[in-house]
Scaffold this motif. Structure first.
Motif, PDB file in Angstrom:
ATOM      1  N   GLY A 153      55.826   6.496  16.429  1.00  0.00           N
ATOM      2  CA  GLY A 153      57.030   7.163  16.916  1.00  0.00           C
ATOM      3  C   GLY A 153      56.811   7.964  18.183  1.00  0.00           C
ATOM      4  O   GLY A 153      57.781   8.523  18.734  1.00  0.00           O
ATOM      5  N   GLY A 154      55.576   8.077  18.629  1.00  0.00           N
ATOM      6  CA  GLY A 154      55.296   8.766  19.887  1.00  0.00           C
ATOM      7  C   GLY A 154      55.675  10.232  19.880  1.00  0.00           C
ATOM      8  O   GLY A 154      56.095  10.771  20.901  1.00  0.00           O
ATOM      9  N   GLY A 155      55.534  10.889  18.735  1.00  0.00           N
ATOM     10  CA  GLY A 155      55.867  12.304  18.622  1.00  0.00           C
ATOM     11  C   GLY A 155      57.287  12.576  18.184  1.00  0.00           C
ATOM     12  O   GLY A 155      57.642  13.721  17.887  1.00  0.00           O
ATOM     13  N   ALA A 156      58.128  11.546  18.113  1.00  0.00           N
ATOM     14  CA  ALA A 156      59.528  11.739  17.726  1.00  0.00           C
ATOM     15  C   ALA A 156      59.729  11.699  16.217  1.00  0.00           C
ATOM     16  O   ALA A 156      60.750  12.164  15.718  1.00  0.00           O
ATOM     17  CB  ALA A 156      60.401  10.674  18.387  1.00  0.00           C
ATOM     18  N   ALA A 157      58.772  11.137  15.479  1.00  0.00           N
ATOM     19  CA  ALA A 157      58.915  11.018  14.029  1.00  0.00           C
ATOM     20  C   ALA A 157      58.329  12.240  13.337  1.00  0.00           C
ATOM     21  O   ALA A 157      57.281  12.758  13.724  1.00  0.00           O
ATOM     22  CB  ALA A 157      58.225   9.756  13.527  1.00  0.00           C
ATOM     23  N   GLU A 158      59.002  12.695  12.285  1.00  0.00           N
ATOM     24  CA  GLU A 158      58.516  13.793  11.463  1.00  0.00           C
ATOM     25  C   GLU A 158      57.748  13.211  10.282  1.00  0.00           C
ATOM     26  O   GLU A 158      58.180  12.224   9.681  1.00  0.00           O
ATOM     27  CB  GLU A 158      59.702  14.627  10.983  1.00  0.00           C
ATOM     28  CG  GLU A 158      59.327  15.933  10.316  1.00  0.00           C
ATOM     29  CD  GLU A 158      60.541  16.825  10.060  1.00  0.00           C
ATOM     30  OE1 GLU A 158      60.422  17.767   9.253  1.00  0.00           O
ATOM     31  OE2 GLU A 158      61.607  16.560  10.656  1.00  0.00           O
ATOM     32  N   LEU A 159      56.603  13.807   9.929  1.00  0.00           N
ATOM     33  CA  LEU A 159      55.750  13.294   8.861  1.00  0.00           C
ATOM     34  C   LEU A 159      55.556  14.354   7.788  1.00  0.00           C
ATOM     35  O   LEU A 159      55.128  15.463   8.087  1.00  0.00           O
ATOM     36  CB  LEU A 159      54.391  12.869   9.433  1.00  0.00           C
ATOM     37  CG  LEU A 159      53.318  12.432   8.424  1.00  0.00           C
ATOM     38  CD1 LEU A 159      53.761  11.196   7.657  1.00  0.00           C
ATOM     39  CD2 LEU A 159      51.987  12.192   9.134  1.00  0.00           C
ATOM     40  N   TRP A 160      55.884  13.978   6.534  1.00  0.00           N
ATOM     41  CA  TRP A 160      55.593  14.833   5.383  1.00  0.00           C
ATOM     42  C   TRP A 160      54.555  14.132   4.517  1.00  0.00           C
ATOM     43  O   TRP A 160      54.826  13.057   3.971  1.00  0.00           O
ATOM     44  CB  TRP A 160      56.841  15.070   4.528  1.00  0.00           C
ATOM     45  CG  TRP A 160      57.954  15.817   5.188  1.00  0.00           C
ATOM     46  CD1 TRP A 160      57.971  16.389   6.420  1.00  0.00           C
ATOM     47  CD2 TRP A 160      59.244  16.064   4.616  1.00  0.00           C
ATOM     48  NE1 TRP A 160      59.200  16.976   6.663  1.00  0.00           N
ATOM     49  CE2 TRP A 160      60.000  16.793   5.570  1.00  0.00           C
ATOM     50  CE3 TRP A 160      59.840  15.737   3.394  1.00  0.00           C
ATOM     51  CZ2 TRP A 160      61.311  17.197   5.320  1.00  0.00           C
ATOM     52  CZ3 TRP A 160      61.142  16.137   3.150  1.00  0.00           C
ATOM     53  CH2 TRP A 160      61.879  16.871   4.107  1.00  0.00           C
ATOM     54  N   LEU A 161      53.373  14.723   4.364  1.00  0.00           N
ATOM     55  CA  LEU A 161      52.377  14.232   3.429  1.00  0.00           C
ATOM     56  C   LEU A 161      52.422  15.124   2.200  1.00  0.00           C
ATOM     57  O   LEU A 161      52.143  16.325   2.276  1.00  0.00           O
ATOM     58  CB  LEU A 161      50.988  14.242   4.069  1.00  0.00           C
ATOM     59  CG  LEU A 161      50.812  13.320   5.287  1.00  0.00           C
ATOM     60  CD1 LEU A 161      49.404  13.432   5.846  1.00  0.00           C
ATOM     61  CD2 LEU A 161      51.142  11.874   4.920  1.00  0.00           C
ATOM     62  N   GLU A 162      52.805  14.530   1.057  1.00  0.00           N
ATOM     63  CA  GLU A 162      53.112  15.288  -0.143  1.00  0.00           C
ATOM     64  C   GLU A 162      51.905  15.353  -1.081  1.00  0.00           C
ATOM     65  O   GLU A 162      51.480  14.336  -1.630  1.00  0.00           O
ATOM     66  CB  GLU A 162      54.303  14.656  -0.871  1.00  0.00           C
ATOM     67  CG  GLU A 162      55.587  14.640  -0.064  1.00  0.00           C
ATOM     68  CD  GLU A 162      56.071  16.053   0.245  1.00  0.00           C
ATOM     69  OE1 GLU A 162      56.152  16.877  -0.702  1.00  0.00           O
ATOM     70  OE2 GLU A 162      56.358  16.328   1.426  1.00  0.00           O
ATOM     71  N   PRO A 163      51.355  16.562  -1.306  1.00  0.00           N
ATOM     72  CA  PRO A 163      50.196  16.701  -2.196  1.00  0.00           C
ATOM     73  C   PRO A 163      50.547  16.307  -3.642  1.00  0.00           C
ATOM     74  O   PRO A 163      51.571  16.727  -4.186  1.00  0.00           O
ATOM     75  CB  PRO A 163      49.852  18.190  -2.117  1.00  0.00           C
ATOM     76  CG  PRO A 163      50.479  18.664  -0.843  1.00  0.00           C
ATOM     77  CD  PRO A 163      51.718  17.835  -0.673  1.00  0.00           C
ATOM     78  N   GLY A 164      49.701  15.479  -4.233  1.00  0.00           N
ATOM     79  CA  GLY A 164      49.864  15.113  -5.634  1.00  0.00           C
ATOM     80  C   GLY A 164      50.896  14.039  -5.905  1.00  0.00           C
ATOM     81  O   GLY A 164      51.048  13.599  -7.054  1.00  0.00           O
ATOM     82  N   MET A 165      51.609  13.588  -4.908  1.00  0.00           N
ATOM     83  CA  MET A 165      52.657  12.592  -5.121  1.00  0.00           C
ATOM     84  C   MET A 165      52.080  11.187  -5.172  1.00  0.00           C
ATOM     85  O   MET A 165      51.187  10.842  -4.401  1.00  0.00           O
ATOM     86  CB  MET A 165      53.706  12.678  -4.006  1.00  0.00           C
ATOM     87  CG  MET A 165      54.824  11.647  -4.130  1.00  0.00           C
ATOM     88  SD  MET A 165      55.944  11.676  -2.711  1.00  0.00           S
ATOM     89  CE  MET A 165      56.888  10.176  -2.984  1.00  0.00           C
ATOM     90  N   GLY A 166      52.609  10.360  -6.078  1.00  0.00           N
ATOM     91  CA  GLY A 166      52.249   8.959  -6.167  1.00  0.00           C
ATOM     92  C   GLY A 166      53.143   8.100  -5.294  1.00  0.00           C
ATOM     93  O   GLY A 166      53.396   8.427  -4.134  1.00  0.00           O
ATOM     94  N   HIS A 167      53.690   7.027  -5.885  1.00  0.00           N
ATOM     95  CA  HIS A 167      54.375   6.024  -5.083  1.00  0.00           C
ATOM     96  C   HIS A 167      55.877   5.968  -5.337  1.00  0.00           C
ATOM     97  O   HIS A 167      56.329   5.846  -6.475  1.00  0.00           O
ATOM     98  CB  HIS A 167      53.779   4.652  -5.376  1.00  0.00           C
ATOM     99  CG  HIS A 167      54.327   3.554  -4.515  1.00  0.00           C
ATOM    100  ND1 HIS A 167      54.084   3.475  -3.160  1.00  0.00           N
ATOM    101  CD2 HIS A 167      55.136   2.492  -4.819  1.00  0.00           C
ATOM    102  CE1 HIS A 167      54.689   2.422  -2.673  1.00  0.00           C
ATOM    103  NE2 HIS A 167      55.346   1.812  -3.641  1.00  0.00           N
ATOM    104  N   ALA A 168      56.648   6.092  -4.265  1.00  0.00           N
ATOM    105  CA  ALA A 168      58.079   5.737  -4.205  1.00  0.00           C
ATOM    106  C   ALA A 168      58.968   6.605  -5.093  1.00  0.00           C
ATOM    107  O   ALA A 168      58.619   7.732  -5.435  1.00  0.00           O
ATOM    108  CB  ALA A 168      58.261   4.253  -4.495  1.00  0.00           C
TER     109      ALA A 168
END
Length: 278
Positions: A244-259
């Motif tokens: 995204g070249g800096g335009a995308a926001e990213l949340w990495l969720e601790p302890g979360m599995g899939h979907a």
């Protein structure tokens, strides 16, 4: 999993459906069958907002083997409705009460397009999408392909999405490839997972999620991924966000599995706030 050229998307005809005025408290949920551009019938459910605090409709794209009626999808829909949004859920082709066969992320873009256009037909000026796993890859490609058209979205969130196709680096993904590519696996999919899978290989291979991301801006984009995801490791969301070249926001969720099955109430509330207020 045959695909037409990526640029061939037309207005899905939902003009025969009676419009719902989402501000009327007398209106309740309604279920319809939409017809995609390639003629597949897709079941969809519309739930008006509990209060008219936003003019946003959230279109929810489930993961592989899911459907509009699965408990995790219904839980997500309730969470978004509690943020004051109208919600459209639907079943991808080959899933639930929809027709056709799953192409595992290829022609599913046409299913999402039908749902987004229906939300516009219902009178919502602002339509956003959120997709989980396979649905995450679909919302990314849809946002890229429909940017600037009548089928455009106003924001997009991809949860637990792959960055690239044909990934087999984890045991769950190796099992999924067996289900999709082997005759016995497709029987397991049909009778064990209630998912009808197309036996044909992709031809041509569709635009990958990571190739789609740079085409989405200036539409707001959110990438959400759990650090305990057993399907796709963290290089997938990081690759998507970097594209995204800096335009995308990213949340990495601790302890979360899939979907959607792994998304807890707190995350869904935050996600609903981002979708309705972004």
């Amino acid at each position: 999993m045959s695909s037409e050229g990526e640029s061939r998307f037309h207005m899905v005809d939902v003009s025969s459906l009676t419009s719902v005025h989402h501000g009327d408290p007398c209106d309740g949920p309604r279920r319809v069958m939409l017809r995609t551009d390639d003629g597949v019938r897709i079941e969809a459910v519309y739930e008006p907002p509990a209060a008219s605090v936003t003019d946003t409709a959230v279109v929810v794209a489930h993961g592989f083997t899911g459907s509009a009626d699965r408990p995790a999808v219904r839980r997500a829909a309730r969470a978004f409705a509690e943020r004051g949004a109208a919600v459209v859920t639907f079943s991808f082709r080959g899933h639930g009460g929809s027709g056709g066969r799953s192409t595992v992320g290829d022609r599913e873009v046409l299913d999402l397009s039908a749902a987004v256009r229906w939300a516009r037909e219902l009178g919502h000026a602002r339509v956003v999408t959120v997709g989980f796993s396979m649905g995450g890859s679909v919302v990314l490609r849809h946002a890229a392909l429909e940017r600037g058209t009548e089928g455009r979205v106003d924001a997009v969130a991809a949860v637990s999405a792959p960055a690239r196709w044909y990934y087999r680096g984890t045991a769950p993904m190796r099992r999924l490839h067996w289900v999709v590519t082997r005759p016995t696996g497709r029987l397991v999919g049909r009778y064990g997972l209630r998912t009808r899978i197309d036996r044909r290989a992709w031809d041509p291979v569709p635009l990958s999620p990571v190739e789609a991301v740079p085409l989405i801006a200036p539409v707001p984009l959110l990438i959400v991924h759990g650090d305990q995801d057993a399907y796709f490791p963290l290089d997938h969301p990081r690759t998507l966000a970097a594209a995204g070249g800096g335009a995308a926001e990213l949340w990495l969720e601790p302890g979360m599995g899939h979907a959607e099955n792994a998304a807890d109430e707190e995350l869904l509330a935050r996600l609903g706030d981002w979708l309705t207020r972004r």
